[in-house]
Scaffold this active site. Structure first.
Site, PDB file in Angstrom:
ATOM      1  N   LYS A 224       0.822  -1.208   0.000  1.00 25.35           N
ATOM      2  CA  LYS A 224       0.000   0.000   0.000  1.00 25.35           C
ATOM      3  C   LYS A 224       0.858   1.261   0.000  1.00 25.35           C
ATOM      4  O   LYS A 224       0.539   2.243  -0.679  1.00 25.35           O
ATOM      5  CB  LYS A 224      -0.925  -0.010   1.223  1.00 25.35           C
ATOM      6  N   ARG A 283      -6.253  -8.110  10.522  1.00 31.93           N
ATOM      7  CA  ARG A 283      -4.936  -7.447  10.557  1.00 31.93           C
ATOM      8  C   ARG A 283      -4.722  -6.796  11.927  1.00 31.93           C
ATOM      9  O   ARG A 283      -3.620  -6.887  12.493  1.00 31.93           O
ATOM     10  CB  ARG A 283      -4.860  -6.414   9.432  1.00 31.93           C
ATOM     11  N   HIS A 306       4.227  -0.908   8.531  1.00 30.22           N
ATOM     12  CA  HIS A 306       3.942   0.475   8.927  1.00 30.22           C
ATOM     13  C   HIS A 306       5.226   1.289   9.038  1.00 30.22           C
ATOM     14  O   HIS A 306       6.194   0.855   9.657  1.00 30.22           O
ATOM     15  CB  HIS A 306       3.214   0.508  10.269  1.00 30.22           C
TER      16      HIS A 306
END
Length: 336
Positions: A224, A283, A306
């Protein structure tokens, strides 16, 4: 008008337009020179048509949406989903308005009407797409608008929903519901999501060539945030992959489409009598479990992908009762 001249056995084309750089090119054959000139002049005509103030009275909002869908959206990773959103928007009455008539109030009224049917988070996502669409039209297509009409439209407040923790008992409920359906692969997908914390799109794009079972590593080339990552596989995740086995029919580990998975998940939750449980909660659960196992913040960030540790904390939902057990396991300190 293009100028075509023959010089030194070559056909030279020159196209001049006001407020545009001069275009030149040489060809061996006249027909090729004429074909290129027609194509380039057609492009310039389209550009000038969009940049002209008259275009605001001629073009509709639908024209903007269609061009954005056909030219810009295919460049994005989430092109399929965004195309579906734009196609649905094209069925609304708002797209029939001339660009000269479009005001922030139109989108505010559309927002309020849409809120009666979908969640605020959906509205925020759609408004973000339309705002970017107008930004591209103004900055890159030369649409003569002073400001972006979406910039002044207030976005609705998102739901303050706390993602569900998914204990083993709930996993069993989902598995029992899956056994009654026609998609047994969903059980392995559910379990694998809990063991890897991978996003839905990453799971569906996973191929056998991305996996090294000997080293217990899995490579995710497209993510992403655009940064590829390699994550470790737990023994349970490795066992799931070994149970699936590789077939010659497909290179994908989980050969199921996004829409099919969404539909399957809704049916699972309905059969299991679970309300407001989303696939993305898996998740959240996986990340929380990694922290409860004792992994450090950098280690969990490596697995989840992240970059922002604050966002990683948003995905973390520790159980207070486990913290109590940890505190009770520590040696008591002397009190002063």
């Amino acid at each position: 008008m293009a100028t075509i001249r023959k010089r030194n056995r070559k056909w030279h084309v020159q196209i001049r337009r006001k407020d545009h750089p001069t275009l030149t090119r040489s060809f061996d054959m006249r027909k090729h020179a004429r074909a290129w000139a027609r194509e380039e002049e057609s492009k310039l005509d389209r550009i000038q048509a969009w940049q002209s103030p008259v275009s605001m009275h001629r073009l509709t909002l639908g024209d903007i949406v269609r061009r954005y869908r056909d030219e810009e959206v295919p460049k994005k990773r989430g092109a399929d989903v965004e195309t579906t959103i734009l196609n649905a928007f094209l069925r609304s009455e708002l797209v029939n308005n001339k660009l000269s008539e479009i005001e922030p109030a139109h989108f505010a009224a559309w927002r309020d009407k849409r809120l009666q049917h979908v969640r605020p988070a959906t509205i925020c996502r759609e408004l973000g797409i339309y705002q970017h669409m107008f930004g591209v039209a103004i900055k890159e297509w030369g649409l003569p608008l002073a400001t972006n009409p979406l910039a002044e439209v207030r976005k609705p407040k998102r739901d303050d929903r706390t993602p569900h923790r998914i204990p083993d008992s709930m996993v069993l409920q989902l598995e029992e519901a899956a056994m009654k359906g026609r998609t047994p692969l969903i059980i392995a997908l559910l379990r694998f999501a809990l063991e890897t914390a991978m996003r839905r799109g990453e799971l569906l794009a996973l191929q056998w060539s991305d996996i090294n079972l000997e080293r217990q590593l899995l490579h995710i080339p497209k993510t992403k945030n655009g940064c590829p990552r390699t994550i470790p596989l737990t023994p349970a995740a490795t066992a799931i992959l070994l149970s699936l086995g590789r077939t010659k029919e497909t290179s994908f580990v989980f050969p199921i489409t996004r829409s099919a998975l969404a539909q399957c998940w809704r049916r699972l939750c309905r059969r299991a009598e679970l309300k407001d449980v989303r696939f993305h909660d898996l998740r959240h659960e996986a990340i929380s479990r990694f922290f409860e196992l004792g992994l450090s913040l950098p280690e969990v960030a490596l697995i989840s992908g992240h970059k922002d540790h604050r966002m990683l904390m948003h995905y973390t939902h520790l159980r207070p009762e486990l913290i109590v057990l940890k505190l009770n396991a520590t040696e008591p300190r002397d009190h002063y």
